[in-house]
Write a protein that holds these residues in place. Structure first.
Motif, PDB file in Angstrom:
ATOM      1  N   THR A 666       0.839  -1.192  -0.016  1.00 33.46           N
ATOM      2  CA  THR A 666       0.067  -0.045   0.042  1.00 33.46           C
ATOM      3  C   THR A 666       0.912   1.091   0.006  1.00 33.46           C
ATOM      4  O   THR A 666       0.853   2.077   0.971  1.00 33.46           O
ATOM      5  CB  THR A 666      -0.831  -0.110   1.274  1.00 33.46           C
ATOM      6  OG1 THR A 666      -0.067  -0.289   2.402  1.00 33.46           O
ATOM      7  CG2 THR A 666      -1.901  -1.104   1.080  1.00 33.46           C
ATOM      8  N   LEU A 667       1.590   1.473  -1.015  1.00 33.45           N
ATOM      9  CA  LEU A 667       2.532   2.608  -1.102  1.00 33.45           C
ATOM     10  C   LEU A 667       1.691   3.745  -1.570  1.00 33.45           C
ATOM     11  O   LEU A 667       1.759   4.770  -1.252  1.00 33.45           O
ATOM     12  CB  LEU A 667       3.530   2.232  -1.923  1.00 33.45           C
ATOM     13  CG  LEU A 667       4.779   1.613  -1.376  1.00 33.45           C
ATOM     14  CD1 LEU A 667       6.146   1.856  -2.299  1.00 33.45           C
ATOM     15  CD2 LEU A 667       5.300   2.269  -0.036  1.00 33.45           C
ATOM     16  N   ARG A 668       1.085   3.590  -2.646  1.00 32.83           N
ATOM     17  CA  ARG A 668       0.184   4.604  -3.433  1.00 32.83           C
ATOM     18  C   ARG A 668      -1.038   4.898  -2.753  1.00 32.83           C
ATOM     19  O   ARG A 668      -1.449   4.041  -2.394  1.00 32.83           O
ATOM     20  CB  ARG A 668      -0.019   4.169  -5.076  1.00 32.83           C
ATOM     21  CG  ARG A 668       1.188   4.038  -5.651  1.00 32.83           C
ATOM     22  CD  ARG A 668       0.836   3.677  -7.155  1.00 32.83           C
ATOM     23  NE  ARG A 668       0.689   2.311  -6.949  1.00 32.83           N
ATOM     24  CZ  ARG A 668       0.058   1.792  -8.010  1.00 32.83           C
ATOM     25  NH1 ARG A 668      -0.021   2.257  -9.259  1.00 32.83           N
ATOM     26  NH2 ARG A 668      -0.429   0.326  -8.214  1.00 32.83           N
ATOM     27  N   ASP A 669      -1.554   6.145  -3.055  1.00 33.97           N
ATOM     28  CA  ASP A 669      -2.870   6.295  -2.656  1.00 33.97           C
ATOM     29  C   ASP A 669      -3.747   6.022  -3.588  1.00 33.97           C
ATOM     30  O   ASP A 669      -3.064   5.271  -4.663  1.00 33.97           O
ATOM     31  CB  ASP A 669      -2.957   7.869  -2.487  1.00 33.97           C
ATOM     32  CG  ASP A 669      -4.245   8.466  -1.928  1.00 33.97           C
ATOM     33  OD1 ASP A 669      -5.121   7.721  -1.297  1.00 33.97           O
ATOM     34  OD2 ASP A 669      -4.605   9.503  -2.088  1.00 33.97           O
ATOM     35  N   GLY A 670      -5.261   6.132  -3.122  1.00 32.66           N
ATOM     36  CA  GLY A 670      -6.092   5.478  -4.400  1.00 32.66           C
ATOM     37  C   GLY A 670      -7.079   6.531  -4.721  1.00 32.66           C
ATOM     38  O   GLY A 670      -8.351   6.427  -4.648  1.00 32.66           O
ATOM     39  N   SER A 671      -6.432   7.788  -5.068  1.00 29.78           N
ATOM     40  CA  SER A 671      -7.431   8.939  -5.274  1.00 29.78           C
ATOM     41  C   SER A 671      -8.078   8.927  -6.745  1.00 29.78           C
ATOM     42  O   SER A 671      -8.932   9.663  -6.972  1.00 29.78           O
ATOM     43  CB  SER A 671      -6.431  10.302  -5.213  1.00 29.78           C
ATOM     44  OG  SER A 671      -5.426  10.327  -6.457  1.00 29.78           O
ATOM     45  N   GLY A 672      -7.777   8.114  -7.647  1.00 28.33           N
ATOM     46  CA  GLY A 672      -8.212   7.994  -8.944  1.00 28.33           C
ATOM     47  C   GLY A 672      -7.263   8.333  -9.731  1.00 28.33           C
ATOM     48  O   GLY A 672      -7.373   8.470 -11.069  1.00 28.33           O
ATOM     49  N   ASP A 673      -6.249   9.366  -9.401  1.00 26.68           N
ATOM     50  CA  ASP A 673      -5.319  10.032 -10.208  1.00 26.68           C
ATOM     51  C   ASP A 673      -4.085   9.441 -10.248  1.00 26.68           C
ATOM     52  O   ASP A 673      -3.350   9.415  -9.183  1.00 26.68           O
ATOM     53  CB  ASP A 673      -4.976  11.593  -9.892  1.00 26.68           C
ATOM     54  CG  ASP A 673      -4.206  12.256 -10.874  1.00 26.68           C
ATOM     55  OD1 ASP A 673      -3.393  11.579 -11.335  1.00 26.68           O
ATOM     56  OD2 ASP A 673      -4.320  13.502 -10.794  1.00 26.68           O
ATOM     57  N   PRO A 674      -3.512   8.383 -11.201  1.00 27.97           N
ATOM     58  CA  PRO A 674      -2.438   7.596 -10.951  1.00 27.97           C
ATOM     59  C   PRO A 674      -1.046   8.369 -10.723  1.00 27.97           C
ATOM     60  O   PRO A 674      -0.247   8.080  -9.731  1.00 27.97           O
ATOM     61  CB  PRO A 674      -2.327   6.845 -12.556  1.00 27.97           C
ATOM     62  CG  PRO A 674      -3.458   7.019 -12.977  1.00 27.97           C
ATOM     63  CD  PRO A 674      -4.238   8.224 -12.447  1.00 27.97           C
ATOM     64  N   GLU A 675      -0.887   9.655 -11.221  1.00 25.75           N
ATOM     65  CA  GLU A 675       0.420  10.423 -11.081  1.00 25.75           C
ATOM     66  C   GLU A 675       0.123  11.138  -9.653  1.00 25.75           C
ATOM     67  O   GLU A 675       1.349  10.996  -8.922  1.00 25.75           O
ATOM     68  CB  GLU A 675       0.319  11.651 -12.230  1.00 25.75           C
ATOM     69  CG  GLU A 675       1.834  12.433 -12.023  1.00 25.75           C
ATOM     70  CD  GLU A 675       2.902  11.705 -11.945  1.00 25.75           C
ATOM     71  OE1 GLU A 675       3.761  12.253 -11.304  1.00 25.75           O
ATOM     72  OE2 GLU A 675       3.200  10.680 -12.811  1.00 25.75           O
TER      73      GLU A 675
END
Length: 901
Positions: A666-675
């Motif tokens: 779970t490094l990345r957020d899940g905001s919907g914006d990959p960048e």
């Protein structure tokens, strides 16, 4: 066998089986009264007493017997766990459990007859002393060991407790050469992974891709301060542990140097230890190549043990806990009291003072001056780590050592793997913070002056540790006297009571009293049991004056500390040709201790005092706080944290390394914006502060839409604990157990536990709870893992790092959206990192971690239920693609959980 009954209890009922076979069943309270004074056979006396509604229970605790017979061996602290450990069938039902207790005891007692001769003699001597101290198991243990007569005399008994005399001495080795710089290619990493998995392993292309990507962190560095950094997210089921062990172990072999693997949780450390058996199946080779490395406060201190043993003539009852500790000390792999082979439940039974309290918890280690230095568990581990290929540590140790300038020898590793990398921000936050508090300053005074309360503690202060090292140098002697005088500005014994009674004395206590005054004048929620905080600005006028006086006093302490360090360093130089190795080691250790234990914190405290007159330096946030626990004030002080603790992490750890792998599911957020999601990962791991890095993401092989459901219950008020508890009860009953209940506050957990315990007991569903059962979280998780239909309630510690595959975990219930607590520190970070978006990122990552506990294998299925109708849809990015939020009423959620089986 002792002629006593056997007793077991649950929340609703208890059973007492007498030696003649008579069975009594009644309420726990009633049988608790009848069992008082009978000293019954029990399993985990503290937990049994709690179920009986009693403060304590005197009995024959089979866990004590197990710890004596099979030291350094873990067993689940349940009747079923004990039965399985001795080869008996697990009993079902209270009566069967009670009947099993004497059979388990008989097997354990018989095992004593098979001990080798020397161990049997040592066990017999310890048992004599423990029996004289009132140990209930003393007579049957002595009978099993064939003891006769009055027992051994005092000298023989003392020798049995002096385990340090029988430990092997540490072997010295020449200093290790610097490691090489040969790279590990992606193809080599894939090949090593294949070797680790074996020919019969299933094809897992994601794992091989991950290992290949991780290999980039083991390329040779091309420029100073420009490490190779890889951020690698590996979805659950990829197998990242072996995926990074493959290139890490290969680099260590090719370059004859260590790779440090850091985790955040002890659960993952244990998992890593097990996985490394694949790499080194020979235990002796593994012991040479792999070291589990922790801070000194985790290990048994032999000098503390000796000091405790010295009190036996006047405290004969102490022979019971010390006898069990002596048995463990002779059998332990590495002396690790926390997460090693020391059973966590033994702390509950012996008490912290006779177990964890024997570790070096106040920075009192005297290093080479200790008579046990060459047998010390800690020193043995430190020296083994210098020669190991893989060192498994925790984030806190790695970061604190780096913040203090390096490891014990001043060196820093060149290659790191930070697993559970989503916690790196929090670990850095703790490592690079400063606290001008009552506890911190009082601990420094005690370290400098020794015990002042009349206790027989071995902490006799700096004078005892340093006076024979300063030689004939009058300047060093003068500096030592000034240090001891300057230490008296710090809080002495009884400072807690003086602050509460407004009778503070000395500049530090007066400062802390005014901190307390300002917090109580401005903080919210003062009638509750929780910690309080208040902003620094504007400070009370008297607080500024007190800070000025304290800064001056601390300056008068700092100067002689620095002079003493210089004088000791001068002796190392002046007498370089004549100093014996032990004295040189002691001087070097004392210089290092003075810097880390006194000079650095005093300088930080002075800076914090000066900021009260002006303003907090850019990049930091200061606040005042009163720390509370169980409704009592425990500490008070001024706190300073970095707004972005990854700045010092990048400067002191990652920037000095040659290669760093930061990995997590779970490094990345899940905001919907990959960048934007990758940018969030770069901020949370410190990569944004480094010259360059590589991004890698390997998706999970699991079919989450087919295997899971996420249910948001819309008709349960999250602030009505009766309704919340009813929801937990019905959901757990519908799933038939296998449920993990997560909570955002301890008070809410306890409220639900109190309301559902009887119902789950009536349904024959075991219920375990953190902060209720008095058992350490790791043991609770193991108990939950082995009971397929159990329910476990917990907080943050159970949200991360828990790996429970199969039907033992098929339902997760979260009491409400885990928004970050809106404290002063979070407010500053929210402002710096994007406002509402930062709140939502933190919350999504918490939900993501919690959801990640649910599916650990390809055939797992389960439901994730959130009892919060206010759950925003924009947080749905916490869950895998294709898994939709289903907003349902409680009845529909119960039906869905029941349908999944």
């Amino acid at each position: 066998m002792p002629p006593v009954p056997a007793l077991v209890a649950s929340p609703r009922a208890a059973v007492l089986v007498h030696p003649d076979g008579e069975v009594e069943e009644d309420t726990p309270a009633a049988l608790g009264r009848r069992a008082a004074g009978l000293r019954p056979l029990v399993c985990h006396a503290p937990a049994t007493a709690a179920r009986l509604g009693r403060d304590a229970l005197a009995g024959h605790d089979l866990l004590e017997l197990f710890a004596f017979v099979r030291p350094a061996r873990f067993v689940l602290p349940t009747v079923g766990g004990l039965a399985g450990a001795v080869g008996l069938e697990a009993p079902h039902g209270l009566t069967a459990q009670a009947l099993a207790l004497p059979r388990i005891a008989a097997v354990l007692l018989h095992a004593l007859t098979r001990l080798v001769r020397q161990e049997q003699a040592d066990a017999r001597t310890l048992a004599f002393a423990m029996a004289r101290g009132g140990w209930a198991w003393g007579p049957p243990v002595l009978a099993a060991l064939g003891a006769h007569g009055d027992g051994p005399h005092g000298t023989t008994i003392a020798r049995a407790f002096r385990v340090w005399e029988r430990l092997p001495e540490i072997s010295e080795h020449a200093p290790e050469a610097a490691p090489g710089h040969l790279p590990v290619t992606g193809a080599e990493a894939r090949a090593r992974l294949a070797d680790l998995l074996g020919a019969a392993a299933e094809d897992r292309p994601q794992q091989a891709d991950y290992a290949s990507a991780a290999a980039a962190a083991f390329a040779p560095r091309e420029r100073r301060d420009a490490p190779h950094v890889v951020l690698a997210e590996a979805g659950t089921g990829v197998g990242k542990t072996l995926g990074y062990i493959a290139p890490a172990s290969l680099w260590a072999e090719k370059n004859d140097g260590p790779v440090w693997i850091a985790t955040y949780t002890r659960n993952l450390q244990r998992q890593l230890d097990g996985e490394l058996d694949r790499l080194y199946p020979d235990p002796r080779e593994k012991a040479r190549r792999v070291v589990i490395r922790k801070g000194r406060e985790n290990y048994l201190c032999l000098l503390n043990l000796e000091e405790a043993v010295s009190r036996l003539p006047t405290q004969p009852a102490a022979a019971i806990p010390l006898g069990l500790m002596a048995r463990w000390a002779m059998a332990t792999r590495d002396g690790d009291l926390v997460g090693g082979d020391f059973p966590g439940w033994l702390v509950d039974i012996l008490g912290r003072g006779w177990s964890l309290g024997l570790a070096d918890r106040r920075g009192e280690c005297i290093f080479a001056a200790c008579p046990h230095y060459n047998r010390c568990y800690i020193e043995r581990t430190v020296r083994r780590a210098k020669r190991a290929r893989l060192v498994v540590a925790n984030h806190a140790l790695v970061l604190v050592q780096a913040a203090l300038g390096g490891l014990e020898d001043g060196a820093l590793p060149t290659r790191y793997v930070f697993d559970e990398g989503h916690h790196l921000f929090d670990a850095a936050d703790g490592a690079f913070s400063a606290h001008l508090s009552g506890q911190e300053t009082a601990d420094l005074r005690r370290w400098l002056l020794g015990a002042e309360d009349g206790s027989r503690s071995r902490a006799r202060g700096l004078k005892t540790r340093a006076e024979d090292l300063i030689g004939e140098d009058p300047r060093a002697a003068e500096a030592l006297v000034e240090v001891l005088h300057g230490a008296r500005v710090l809080p002495g014994p009884g400072w807690h009571a003086r602050l509460a009674g407004e009778t503070a004395r000395g500049p530090t206590e007066r400062f802390l009293a005014l901190v307390r005054q300002q917090v109580l004048a401005r903080a919210r929620g003062q009638d509750g049991p929780y910690s309080l905080e208040a902003g620094v600005a504007p400070p009370l006028p008297e607080l500024v004056e007190a800070a000025q006086a304290l800064e001056t006093a601390l300056h008068d302490l700092e100067r002689p500390v620095a002079r003493l360090m210089k004088a000791l360093a001068r002796r190392l130089d002046d007498e370089a040709a004549s100093l014996d190795p032990t004295t040189r080691q002691r001087i070097e250790g004392l210089i290092r201790s003075l810097e880390r234990r006194a000079l650095l914190p005093v300088r930080a405290w002075r800076s914090m005092c000066r900021a009260l007159e002006t303003e907090t330096p850019p990049g930091y946030v200061d606040w005042l706080g009163i720390e509370r626990a169980y409704g009592r004030d425990m500490d008070v002080g001024l706190h300073r944290h970095w707004v972005d603790p990854m700045v010092p992490f990048a400067e002191t750890v990652a920037g000095r390394a040659h290669g760093v792998l930061v990995t997590s599911a779970t490094l990345r957020d899940g905001s919907g914006d990959p960048e934007a999601d990758w940018q969030a990962a770069e901020r949370r791991t410190g990569a944004v502060h480094l010259p360059d890095h590589i991004r890698a993401a390997v998706p999970s092989p699991f079919d989450y839409p087919a295997q899971t459901r996420v249910l948001v219950v819309t008709d349960v008020r999250k602030d009505d604990m009766d309704r919340v508890a009813a929801a937990y009860r019905e959901l757990v009953l519908a799933s038939g157990g296998g449920a993990l209940g997560l909570f955002t506050a301890i008070g809410r957990l306890r409220a639900v536990h109190q309301r559902i315990a009887d119902a789950l007991d009536a349904a024959d569903l075991p219920l375990f709870a953190q902060h209720v059962d008095g058992i350490d979280p790791a043991t609770l998780v193991e108990m939950f893992r082995t009971e397929e239909n159990a329910c476990l309630l917990g907080t943050d510690a159970l949200r991360d790092g828990v790996d429970i595959p199969g039907r033992a975990l098929r339902l997760i219930v979260f009491d409400r959206v885990p928004w970050p607590r809106p404290d002063i520190l979070h407010k500053a970070r929210r402002k710096a990192f994007g406002g509402r978006a930062y709140d939502e990122m933190v919350t999504r990552l918490r939900l993501k971690q919690a959801f990640g506990r649910l599916v650990r294998r390809a055939d797992d299925h389960g439901a994730f239920v959130l009892l919060d109708p206010m759950m925003p849809s924009r947080l749905g990015g916490a869950f895998p693609d294709g898994v939709a939020l289903e907003r349902v009423g409680l009845a529909e959620a119960v039906a869905a959980v029941r349908a999944q089986g």
